[in-house]
Design an enzyme around this catalytic site. Structure first.
Site, mmCIF file in Angstrom:
data_model
loop_
_atom_site.group_PDB
_atom_site.id
_atom_site.type_symbol
_atom_site.label_atom_id
_atom_site.label_comp_id
_atom_site.label_asym_id
_atom_site.label_seq_id
_atom_site.Cartn_x
_atom_site.Cartn_y
_atom_site.Cartn_z
ATOM 1 N N LEU B 193 0.839 -1.194 0.000
ATOM 2 C CA LEU B 193 0.000 0.000 0.000
ATOM 3 C C LEU B 193 0.870 1.238 0.000
ATOM 4 C CD1 LEU B 193 -2.666 -1.140 2.617
ATOM 5 C CD2 LEU B 193 -2.736 -1.343 0.121
ATOM 6 N N GLY B 234 2.883 -6.259 7.345
ATOM 7 C CA GLY B 234 2.122 -5.065 7.714
ATOM 8 C C GLY B 234 1.129 -4.618 6.658
ATOM 9 N N ASP B 235 1.645 -4.003 5.556
ATOM 10 C CA ASP B 235 0.724 -3.560 4.499
ATOM 11 C C ASP B 235 1.070 -4.253 3.189
ATOM 12 O OD1 ASP B 235 3.105 -2.305 4.067
ATOM 13 O OD2 ASP B 235 2.237 -0.378 3.473
ATOM 14 N N GLU B 236 1.568 -5.485 3.306
ATOM 15 C CA GLU B 236 1.950 -6.255 2.113
ATOM 16 C C GLU B 236 0.957 -7.386 1.869
ATOM 17 O OE1 GLU B 236 5.843 -7.568 3.104
ATOM 18 O OE2 GLU B 236 6.528 -5.509 3.440
#
Lengths: 188, 332
Positions: B193, B234-236
């Site tokens: 993201l 995390g945001d992957e």
């Protein structure tokens, strides 16, 4: 101690006194609150700690609690039926209690029930055993439940390490119906 | 041999007949099972190993089996002795049909001689059934617990998407299907993201977590049921898309995913906007499909996409390139 015995304590606590009592007692006794599995042996001391913790939580003594557990177990429909196979009336049931250990072993070879002896007494019987008093109290509970089941008025008390069964009225009421071939007869 | 009538009272399953087969006496339990019978031959048909079924032969057999003519399902077994007057005395039993007979005739324990093990047999039969019930319930409990544990082991608790383990499992399943056939090929998309860290820092972790769940929901909505969507960090995120290996189609799908992620999300009362960058690896571009290699290439493509600007997509070259370094499938 066999998993069946510890699981009986667990189910009694859960069903009679609720999940909260069970969880608190299990935590205090250092036992997994998710409960016991059926087969295999459990640590004897865990069962003893559990009895003490549950008794403390519900406000009775450990002997009173094991009597309650004995009565509760004898009222489970499968166990009640197996107990009723021992005799067609209460007298036959009590006099063949010495066979209980053998019967239990026939079904589960590692289920160790204590040896007991039954002797006639005026108007009843005297049941003795050199087992742990906890077992004797549980057996007294079983006798209470089965006297009701057979419809017999019996006074059952523990005195000096033995159970005295006094039967002032043999045909007190009809008791619970029972059929050796039909499990639905007298089922709760 | 002479008959002692007293002995017969101990045998509730006895049958005493004269030389002509007339019934002289029958035990109380036998009468409950076969009714009041007057003639042996009319009531029973001897069955089993004895070929000659004359009365003297029956008395010589080790065991006799008698089938009730009125109720052919009922077979009794036992043994006979011949008396001096030519009559026979049978002592019969129910054999393996015990449980069924007791049920059909509603017999009680008083109907069996105390020396008979019928009650013990019934006790065991019942105890056996009770134990089997208990055990199958215990099995069900364990099976449910196993499934729950397995689902937890392969699931990201925040978003409910697959975790890295679940992704790896799905990848291996897809890898098995990649041969020369194009139908078995698939794409691996690595996505992270953009501007998520700013959102997390400015509005707090709770909003960040809500955004991750929103992204998960959008990815689930835009993908097919056969696709695997995983959150790997995390945001992957990683997507596995079976059957899609055309670079142009993947580019189009990637742009659609990015547009979807970029649509404003209303979280905690305020609209939030983020974006995403994508790196793609296509199984058909590899001589040997390998988890580590495809993942590394997709990650490298993702960084390439980020370098060219946010909200972009890049597809890894793979192994199958021609002399000019152009992938054999001619794609981007």
């Amino acid at each position: 101690m066999h998993g069946l015995v510890t699981r009986s304590i667990e189910h009694f606590a859960r069903q009679t006194h609720g999940e909260a009592v069970w969880t608190a007692a299990a935590r205090a006794a250092g036992v997994d609150p998710r409960g016991f599995e059926l087969m295999g042996n459990q640590d004897d001391s865990a069962a003893r700690r559990l009895l003490h913790e549950i008794a403390a939580l519900v406000g009775c003594s450990p002997p009173e609690l094991s009597e309650d557990i004995g009565a509760w177990v004898a009222q489970r429909s499968a166990i009640r039926r197996l107990l009723r196979f021992a005799g067609s009336d209460f007298a036959a049931f009590v006099t063949t209690l010495e066979e209980l250990r053998g019967r239990a072993r026939l079904v589960l070879r590692d289920l160790e029930l204590p040896a007991i002896s039954v002797a006639p007494a005026p108007r009843g019987w005297r049941i003795t055993s050199d087992c742990d008093p906890v077992w004797l109290h549980a057996l007294a509970g079983v006798l209470h439940a089965m006297a009701d089941d057979y419809g017999v008025l019996a006074v059952i008390e523990i005195r000096e390490g033995s159970i005295l069964v006094d039967v002032p009225l043999v045909d007190f009421n009809e008791g619970r119906p029972f059929s050796i071939s039909d499990p639905t007869v007298g089922a709760a | 041999m002479k008959l002692d009538r007293a002995a017969l009272t101990l045998m509730p399953m006895h049958l005493h007949i004269d030389a002509a087969g007339r019934v002289l006496s029958a035990g109380s339990t036998l009468r409950r099972i076969v009714g009041d019978i007057a003639d042996f031959h009319a009531a029973f048909e001897p069955v089993g190993p004895v070929a000659d079924v004359s009365l003297p032969q029956l008395a010589r057999a080790e065991r006799v089996f008698l089938r009730s003519r009125a109720d052919p399902a009922q077979v009794l077994r036992g043994r006979a002795v011949r008396l001096d007057d030519g009559g026979l005395v049978f002592n019969l039993g129910l054999g393996i049909g015990l449980v069924e007979t007791i049920r059909r005739h509603d017999l009680t324990d008083r109907e069996f001689a105390p020396s008979d093990l019928a009650m013990e047999f019934l006790f065991l039969h019942e105890a056996n059934n009770a134990m089997m019930d208990e055990l199958s319930q215990a099995n069900l409990r364990l099976e449910k617990a196993r499934r729950r544990a397995e689902a937890q082991a392969f699931t990201d608790p925040l978003t409910g998407l697959n975790n890295r383990r679940g992704l790896h499992l799905a990848f291996e399943a897809l890898r098995q299907g990649t041969g020369s056939a194009s139908a078995g090929q698939f794409a691996l998309i690595a996505m992270d993201l953009d501007r998520f860290k700013e959102l997390n820092d400015s509005r707090g972790h709770a909003v960040g977590d809500a955004m991750l769940c929103e992204v998960a929901a959008r990815l689930r909505a835009i993908t097919r049921s056969c696709d695997t969507v995983a959150r790997t960090g995390g945001d992957e995120f990683v997507l596995l898309l079976p059957g899609i290996f055309d670079p142009a189609a993947l580019e189009q799908l990637g742009r659609r995913i990015i547009r979807n992620i970029e649509a404003p999300a209303r979280i905690d009362g305020a609209a939030s906007r983020i974006s995403a960058s994508l790196g793609v690896a296509i199984s058909s571009r590899y001589l040997r499909v390998d988890w580590g290699r495809m993942q590394a290439d997709a990650d490298a493509a993702l960084y390439q996409a980020k370098r060219t600007g946010r909200g972009d997509i890049c597809i890894a070259m793979g192994d199958r390139v021609d002399a000019d370094g152009i992938p054999e499938d001619g794609g981007c």
